[in-house]
Scaffold this motif. Structure first.
Motif, PDB file in Angstrom:
ATOM      1  N   LEU A  31      -1.961 -12.025   0.011  1.00  0.00           N
ATOM      2  CA  LEU A  31      -2.369 -10.643   0.254  1.00  0.00           C
ATOM      3  C   LEU A  31      -1.905 -10.173   1.627  1.00  0.00           C
ATOM      4  O   LEU A  31      -1.499  -9.027   1.800  1.00  0.00           O
ATOM      5  N   SER A  32      -1.967 -11.075   2.583  1.00  0.00           N
ATOM      6  CA  SER A  32      -1.508 -10.757   3.935  1.00  0.00           C
ATOM      7  C   SER A  32      -0.035 -10.371   3.928  1.00  0.00           C
ATOM      8  O   SER A  32       0.358  -9.382   4.533  1.00  0.00           O
ATOM      9  N   LEU A  92      -6.747  -3.446  -0.291  1.00  0.00           N
ATOM     10  CA  LEU A  92      -6.740  -4.877  -0.002  1.00  0.00           C
ATOM     11  C   LEU A  92      -7.947  -5.569  -0.621  1.00  0.00           C
ATOM     12  O   LEU A  92      -7.807  -6.596  -1.285  1.00  0.00           O
ATOM     13  N   ARG A 140      -7.737  -5.587  -4.493  1.00  0.00           N
ATOM     14  CA  ARG A 140      -6.750  -6.562  -4.971  1.00  0.00           C
ATOM     15  C   ARG A 140      -7.276  -7.979  -4.818  1.00  0.00           C
ATOM     16  O   ARG A 140      -7.085  -8.825  -5.680  1.00  0.00           O
ATOM     17  N   TRP A 141      -7.968  -8.246  -3.718  1.00  0.00           N
ATOM     18  CA  TRP A 141      -8.550  -9.573  -3.494  1.00  0.00           C
ATOM     19  C   TRP A 141      -9.595  -9.875  -4.565  1.00  0.00           C
ATOM     20  O   TRP A 141      -9.623 -10.972  -5.123  1.00  0.00           O
ATOM     21  N   ALA A 180      -6.899  -9.398   7.689  1.00  0.00           N
ATOM     22  CA  ALA A 180      -7.287  -9.251   6.280  1.00  0.00           C
ATOM     23  C   ALA A 180      -8.679  -9.822   6.044  1.00  0.00           C
ATOM     24  O   ALA A 180      -9.494  -9.223   5.333  1.00  0.00           O
ATOM     25  N   PHE A 227       0.556  -6.906   1.847  1.00  0.00           N
ATOM     26  CA  PHE A 227       0.129  -5.680   2.520  1.00  0.00           C
ATOM     27  C   PHE A 227       0.621  -5.596   3.965  1.00  0.00           C
ATOM     28  O   PHE A 227       0.307  -4.638   4.658  1.00  0.00           O
ATOM     29  N   ASP A 240      -6.798 -14.181  -5.386  1.00  0.00           N
ATOM     30  CA  ASP A 240      -5.807 -14.825  -4.513  1.00  0.00           C
ATOM     31  C   ASP A 240      -6.435 -15.222  -3.184  1.00  0.00           C
ATOM     32  O   ASP A 240      -7.442 -14.663  -2.765  1.00  0.00           O
ATOM     33  N   LEU A 283      -5.996 -15.431   1.017  1.00  0.00           N
ATOM     34  CA  LEU A 283      -5.616 -14.364   1.936  1.00  0.00           C
ATOM     35  C   LEU A 283      -4.124 -14.354   2.274  1.00  0.00           C
ATOM     36  O   LEU A 283      -3.570 -13.302   2.591  1.00  0.00           O
ATOM     37  N   SER A 308      -7.722 -10.220  -8.110  1.00  0.00           N
ATOM     38  CA  SER A 308      -6.784 -11.329  -8.329  1.00  0.00           C
ATOM     39  C   SER A 308      -7.381 -12.695  -8.054  1.00  0.00           C
ATOM     40  O   SER A 308      -6.970 -13.679  -8.649  1.00  0.00           O
ATOM     41  N   TYR A 322      -3.462  -3.916 -11.736  1.00  0.00           N
ATOM     42  CA  TYR A 322      -3.399  -4.429 -10.356  1.00  0.00           C
ATOM     43  C   TYR A 322      -4.760  -4.389  -9.664  1.00  0.00           C
ATOM     44  O   TYR A 322      -5.136  -5.317  -8.955  1.00  0.00           O
ATOM     45  N   SER A 347       0.811  -1.217   0.000  1.00  0.00           N
ATOM     46  CA  SER A 347       0.000   0.000   0.000  1.00  0.00           C
ATOM     47  C   SER A 347       0.839   1.260   0.000  1.00  0.00           C
ATOM     48  O   SER A 347       0.525   2.224  -0.702  1.00  0.00           O
TER      49      SER A 347
END
Length: 192
Positions: A122-123, A108, A111-112, A133, A126, A117, A119, A115, A71, A53
């Motif tokens: 991403l965790s 967050l 992006r989740w 998250a 970020f 993805d 967690l 993507s 992104y 971020s």
């Protein structure tokens, strides 16, 4: 074997006390002592130094809007507009720690959503704990729905759905369709 009542009171109390102590010792062995309140890599300082971020996203926003769009699936201008709509609803008060900013919360969740993805990545990206998250995603999705549902979605009337279906048929030659998912592979099996 004598009945429970036949045993003198002091012996009953002593046996109960003995059992209680065994249970306490067993419970102490099974309780884990927390190592960290916040893992060192997830602190506010580390989030500022290395988190996506405050580093990657800021760089993309200022130097490469195309990568920013890739992104988050939206332009920096649209992101700022969305943040202005939802920011106050997802902002947290500072109690005993500095809260995660509404900007980071929105980044967050976007992006989740963009993507798909899990967690964990991403965790790490970020610098936020996976549990945190998860809570942020739940709270922010709820806030997004409450803020945007009347602005974005059609009112569920027969005329509105018929117009959407007609547009799908006209543009895509796909009749009786009122929605589509882009970028996901879904297996469709015919019912016989």
């Amino acid at each position: 074997m004598p009945s429970w009542r036949a045993i003198p009171v002091f012996k009953r109390v002593r046996k109960l006390y003995f059992v209680y102590n065994i249970l306490l010792q067993h419970q102490k062995k099974n309780t884990r002592k927390r190592k960290f309140w916040i893992r060192p890599m997830f602190t506010q300082r580390m989030r500022r130094l290395q988190g996506a971020s405050d580093n990657l996203v800021v760089e993309m926003q200022t130097t490469d809007c195309e990568k920013f769009f890739n992104y988050f699936r939206m332009t920096p201008e649209l992101f700022d507009k969305l943040l202005s709509l939802i920011g106050l609803h997802i902002e947290k008060q500072e109690l005993c720690r500095v809260p995660i900013s509404s900007r980071t919360r929105l980044q967050l969740i976007l992006r989740w959503l963009a993507s798909g993805d899990s967690l964990a990545p991403l965790s790490y990206a970020f610098h936020i704990g996976a549990n945190t998250a998860s809570k942020i995603i739940k709270e922010t999705c709820t806030a997004l729905w409450e803020i945007l549902k009347d602005r974005v979605f059609l009112q569920p009337t027969d005329e509105n759905w018929q117009k959407v279906a007609d547009d799908f048929e006209r543009i895509c030659q796909f009749p009786n369709c009122i929605g589509a998912v882009d970028g996901k592979h879904i297996m469709i099996q015919a019912c016989i």
